[in-house]
Design a protein around this motif. Structure first.
Motif: not given
Length: 449
Positions: A390-392, A400-403, A444-449
């Motif tokens: 799974n991808i979380k 940064k925004k969208g990074q 696990i992916i970190k993201k600034n939504i």
């Protein structure tokens, strides 16, 4: 009346004369008896012997001279001689104060009958009864014990296993050292028996008890060929340094038949003082820096060589995530004091583990006796189910925004059956060895939504 009185007077005179004669005779006899008895006042009575030597009529001094000449003097030059291997050790009788109880026995022989009245003494003189007294030996047993213990100290007390080393393509075997001991109890009993048998020269060859070490040269000489080998590749980096340190610690090891090998006991903890570097290790389903990263590749490579020698591990655990250097189901992780890799040598011969690194490749070889090569072994893995990961996404406002940044690459899950295949006389036999399950690990992916 006068005639009657005259007859009575004559009878009285006769009686008195007879009594006087009897008394005189008795007096003479008693005086003679006393005289005879008195003659032995300072002598041993007739019929008395010591060691079957007649001592009747002998004084104490005369009896002693006879016994000393026959028994004590031969002891003056006597000794105990023991042979320990090729060396002879001597203990003079003088040093153990060995002697006969001559004075004691002479006194007993002399006192025989002396407590009787003179008439009873006269009777045993005239009609003696045979009386024999025997001598006995005494000596300092502690000195004999110490003598044997000192001789025992000259033997080898260090017990050392035979060793084997690979030199080029050949092996060099250094002989063992056996522990040697005199059987002191047996030697002491033999010496005691000989002394009590009155031997003036005690000579014996000691029995040596030998305790062999666990590993004997004759056993190691049976190691003459490679029976299995396995290699894995790695990239040159900090991890490769750890692989080289651990593989060196795991090399040159002998495992005797029936003995158990423990990777953690042999290699130990992967601490910086041993030269280990920080490199990626799997911790909680995630690669993180840790001292000793790469050591599991060493245990895994060893595992594959061991199994291909026909030896099944007694302790082996796969990683929580698949590794890249061996097919799935063929890895063997270790974690000091937590997870170990162990196997018992079930072969009839000792094995010698040899490892080396060449051109970024780690090679483990198992050596043993060439008669074992009539069988060969291989491992085959069968992935019968793959479970997608799974991808979380985790929100991280620091980005940064969208990074997006991958925090944990994770992995798919797998169910794997591992078979041991045995080849003998042109035929093969497949046996299920493991049924491993690698649980899927989320990406696990970190993201600034």
């Amino acid at each position: 009346m006068s005639k009657v009185k005259e007859k009575l007077n004559k009878k009285s005179i006769v009686v008195i004369v007879v009594i006087c004669v009897i008394l005189l005779s008795l007096t003479i006899y008693l005086r003679y008896s006393y005289s005879v008895s008195n003659n032995f006042k300072s002598a041993i009575y007739p019929g008395v012997s010591i060691e079957n030597i007649a001592m009747g009529g002998k004084t104490k001094e005369e009896a002693k001279n006879i016994l000393v000449e026959k028994y004590d003097k031969p002891l003056e030059k006597g000794s105990i001689d023991i042979k320990v291997k090729e060396q002879v050790y001597s203990l003079p009788y003088a040093d153990i104060n060995i002697k006969y109880n001559i004075d004691e026995v002479i006194n007993s022989a002399f006192e025989y009958g002396k407590d009787l009245n003179f008439y009873s003494q006269y009777k045993i003189i005239k009609k003696p009864k045979e009386m024999n007294y025997n001598l006995s030996l005494s000596y300092d047993k502690e000195v004999v014990q110490g003598f044997l213990e000192n001789a025992d100290k000259t033997l080898n007390k260090e017990i050392v296993d035979a060793t084997i080393a690979k030199v080029g393509e050949n092996f060099q075997v250094a002989s063992e050292k056996v522990k040697e001991e005199i059987d002191i109890t047996q030697a002491f009993e033999e010496i005691t028996k000989k002394i009590e048998n009155r031997e003036t020269e005690v000579s014996l060859e000691t029995t040596i008890k030998v305790t062999n070490p666990k590993i004997m040269a004759d056993d190691l000489k049976k190691i003459d060929t490679v029976i299995s080998s396995f290699s894995t590749k790695f990239n040159p980096n900090e991890r490769s340094i750890n692989i080289q340190i651990a593989s060196k610690a795991a090399s040159g090891v002998v495992v005797m038949p029936g003995d158990t090998y423990s990777f953690n006991e042999l290699v130990g903890d992967t601490t910086p003082d041993k030269g280990y570097r920080e490199a990626p290790v799997i911790v909680n389903n995630k690669l993180e820096p840790g001292y000793g990263g790469g050591v599991c590749q060493v245990s895994t490579t060893l595992h594959n060589a061991v199994v291909r020698a026909g030896i099944i591990p007694t302790e082996r655990m796969h990683h929580s995530m698949p590794v890249s250097y061996v097919p799935k189901g063929m890895d063997a992780m270790i974690s000091y004091n937590i997870v170990d890799y162990k196997f018992k040598n079930t072969l009839n011969f000792p094995i010698y583990i040899h490892s080396y690194v060449l051109n970024n490749e780690l090679i483990f070889s198992i050596y043993s006796n060439s008669t074992l090569k009539n069988k060969t072994y291989d491992l085959v893995s069968d992935i019968y189910k793959e479970i997608p990961q799974n991808i979380k996404y985790i929100k991280d406002n620091k980005l940064k925004k969208g990074q997006e940044v991958v925090d944990n690459i994770g992995s798919n899950g797998y169910k794997v059956k591992v078979y041991l295949v045995t080849y003998e006389n042109g035929e093969s036999n497949k046996r299920l060895l493991y049924n491993d399950y690698y649980e899927p690990v989320d990406k696990i992916i970190k993201k600034n939504i």
